[in-house]
Design an enzyme around this catalytic site. Sequence first.
Site, PDB file in Angstrom:
ATOM      1  N   GLY A   1       0.777  -1.237   0.000  1.00  0.00           N
ATOM      2  CA  GLY A   1       0.000   0.000   0.000  1.00  0.00           C
ATOM      3  C   GLY A   1       0.808   1.286   0.000  1.00  0.00           C
ATOM      4  O   GLY A   1       0.319   2.328  -0.436  1.00  0.00           O
TER       5      GLY A   1
ATOM      6  N   ASP B   1       1.245   3.118   4.456  1.00  0.00           N
ATOM      7  CA  ASP B   1       0.081   3.757   3.829  1.00  0.00           C
ATOM      8  C   ASP B   1      -0.854   4.317   4.903  1.00  0.00           C
ATOM      9  O   ASP B   1      -1.243   5.469   4.873  1.00  0.00           O
ATOM     10  CB  ASP B   1      -0.666   2.774   2.914  1.00  0.00           C
ATOM     11  CG  ASP B   1      -0.985   1.428   3.579  1.00  0.00           C
ATOM     12  OD1 ASP B   1      -0.608   1.196   4.760  1.00  0.00           O
ATOM     13  OD2 ASP B   1      -1.631   0.590   2.924  1.00  0.00           O
TER      14      ASP B   1
ATOM     15  N   ASP C   1      -3.706   1.935  11.410  1.00  0.00           N
ATOM     16  CA  ASP C   1      -5.080   1.726  11.853  1.00  0.00           C
ATOM     17  C   ASP C   1      -5.045   1.266  13.311  1.00  0.00           C
ATOM     18  O   ASP C   1      -5.004   2.085  14.217  1.00  0.00           O
ATOM     19  CB  ASP C   1      -5.703   0.687  10.909  1.00  0.00           C
ATOM     20  CG  ASP C   1      -7.189   0.515  11.091  1.00  0.00           C
ATOM     21  OD1 ASP C   1      -7.875   1.539  11.198  1.00  0.00           O
ATOM     22  OD2 ASP C   1      -7.664  -0.638  11.128  1.00  0.00           O
TER      23      ASP C   1
ATOM     24  N   ASP D   1      -5.862  -0.589  -1.016  1.00  0.00           N
ATOM     25  CA  ASP D   1      -6.731  -1.546  -1.703  1.00  0.00           C
ATOM     26  C   ASP D   1      -7.960  -1.906  -0.898  1.00  0.00           C
ATOM     27  O   ASP D   1      -8.078  -1.607   0.301  1.00  0.00           O
ATOM     28  CB  ASP D   1      -5.955  -2.833  -1.980  1.00  0.00           C
ATOM     29  CG  ASP D   1      -5.762  -3.659  -0.704  1.00  0.00           C
ATOM     30  OD1 ASP D   1      -5.357  -3.080   0.325  1.00  0.00           O
ATOM     31  OD2 ASP D   1      -6.026  -4.872  -0.732  1.00  0.00           O
TER      32      ASP D   1
ATOM     33  N   ARG E   1      -6.005  -0.099  -6.113  1.00  0.00           N
ATOM     34  CA  ARG E   1      -4.735   0.552  -5.763  1.00  0.00           C
ATOM     35  C   ARG E   1      -4.364   1.590  -6.819  1.00  0.00           C
ATOM     36  O   ARG E   1      -3.677   2.573  -6.521  1.00  0.00           O
ATOM     37  CB  ARG E   1      -3.601  -0.483  -5.692  1.00  0.00           C
ATOM     38  CG  ARG E   1      -3.731  -1.488  -4.549  1.00  0.00           C
ATOM     39  CD  ARG E   1      -2.416  -2.259  -4.421  1.00  0.00           C
ATOM     40  NE  ARG E   1      -2.560  -3.483  -3.641  1.00  0.00           N
ATOM     41  CZ  ARG E   1      -2.509  -3.538  -2.309  1.00  0.00           C
ATOM     42  NH1 ARG E   1      -2.353  -2.436  -1.606  1.00  0.00           N
ATOM     43  NH2 ARG E   1      -2.626  -4.692  -1.682  1.00  0.00           N
TER      44      ARG E   1
HETATM   45  P1  IMP Z   1      -2.960  -1.961  11.388  1.00  0.00           P
HETATM   46  O1  IMP Z   1      -1.997  -3.035  11.739  1.00  0.00           O
HETATM   47  O2  IMP Z   1      -4.344  -2.240  11.880  1.00  0.00           O
HETATM   48  O3  IMP Z   1      -2.498  -0.568  11.791  1.00  0.00           O
HETATM   49  O4  IMP Z   1      -3.141  -2.069   9.829  1.00  0.00           O
HETATM   50  C1  IMP Z   1      -2.560  -1.301   8.895  1.00  0.00           C
HETATM   51  C2  IMP Z   1      -2.766  -1.953   7.531  1.00  0.00           C
HETATM   52  O5  IMP Z   1      -4.160  -2.274   7.284  1.00  0.00           O
HETATM   53  C3  IMP Z   1      -2.383  -0.971   6.468  1.00  0.00           C
HETATM   54  O6  IMP Z   1      -0.998  -1.055   6.151  1.00  0.00           O
HETATM   55  C4  IMP Z   1      -3.297  -1.357   5.326  1.00  0.00           C
HETATM   56  O7  IMP Z   1      -2.701  -2.351   4.528  1.00  0.00           O
HETATM   57  C5  IMP Z   1      -4.540  -1.927   5.975  1.00  0.00           C
HETATM   58  N1  IMP Z   1      -5.634  -0.927   6.026  1.00  0.00           N
HETATM   59  C6  IMP Z   1      -6.191  -0.390   7.129  1.00  0.00           C
HETATM   60  N2  IMP Z   1      -7.158   0.488   6.805  1.00  0.00           N
HETATM   61  C7  IMP Z   1      -7.225   0.521   5.453  1.00  0.00           C
HETATM   62  C8  IMP Z   1      -8.038   1.267   4.512  1.00  0.00           C
HETATM   63  O8  IMP Z   1      -8.900   2.097   4.850  1.00  0.00           O
HETATM   64  N3  IMP Z   1      -7.813   1.012   3.196  1.00  0.00           N
HETATM   65  C9  IMP Z   1      -6.871   0.117   2.768  1.00  0.00           C
HETATM   66  N4  IMP Z   1      -6.087  -0.579   3.609  1.00  0.00           N
HETATM   67  C10 IMP Z   1      -6.256  -0.389   4.953  1.00  0.00           C
HETATM   68 MG    MG Z   2      -4.806  -4.225   2.183  1.00  0.00          MG
END
Ligand code: IMP
Ligand code: MG
Length: 189
Positions: A44, A97, A100, A156, A162
């Site tokens: 991403g 990217d 979250d 994505d 993407r």
């Molecule tokens: P985390 O480990 O929950 O912080 O996840 C982060 C990863 O989740 C990012 O690197 C993205 O690949 C994916 N992700 C989280 N939210 C989104 C979104 O709104 N669109 C696309 N990918 C997301």
């Molecule tokens: Mg993804």
Amino acid sequence: MSPSPDSPRPLLDADELAAIARRLGGEIRRDYPDGVVMVALLKGSVFFLADLVRELPVRCELDFLALSAYGDGRTRVRVVKDLDIEVAGRDVIVVLDIVDTGLTLAYLLRMIALRGARSTVACALLDRQSRRLLPVEIRYVGHVISNEHVVGYGLDLDERYRNLSGLQIPDPADLAGEPTAMFERLARR
Ligand code: IMP
Ligand code: MG
């Protein structure tokens, strides 16, 4: 039939994304005049990385990591593409990217620190603070967003969208619908 007013909503267009890369590139350039290793998480962050490093006129080495989630609820991660560069003793910026829950970033920061990097900080295009499960510091933040899923500019939905040039928030109805039709509507924006 006319689309509902909020379907789909542009989040950031190409000019706004370019301005973010310019702003963060300027900050990084000031903080790392002697250069830095940029480690981008696939897939991403690649569009963001490409724009960011072209705004970074210092010695800059690029490397990539890919993680894969597995296990019950896909809550565990493993490395599926490791770094090529030896980061011991180096200043490293992890480029993401979106942050979250923070689980991915926490994992990456720990992994790179364990390899003996001199310093490790994070740079994220998007920061969805409301969903954080782990407290993580993000030194360079492009834009803070709320709860909606975002696609485009590398991000994505099930490996699609993407290649949209801007960031967009699809309508929930679109997410459940036929993917090609949604792409055509998003790409027209
Ligand atoms: P985390 O480990 O929950 O912080 O996840 C982060 C990863 O989740 C990012 O690197 C993205 O690949 C994916 N992700 C989280 N939210 C989104 C979104 O709104 N669109 C696309 N990918 C997301
Ligand atoms: Mg993804």
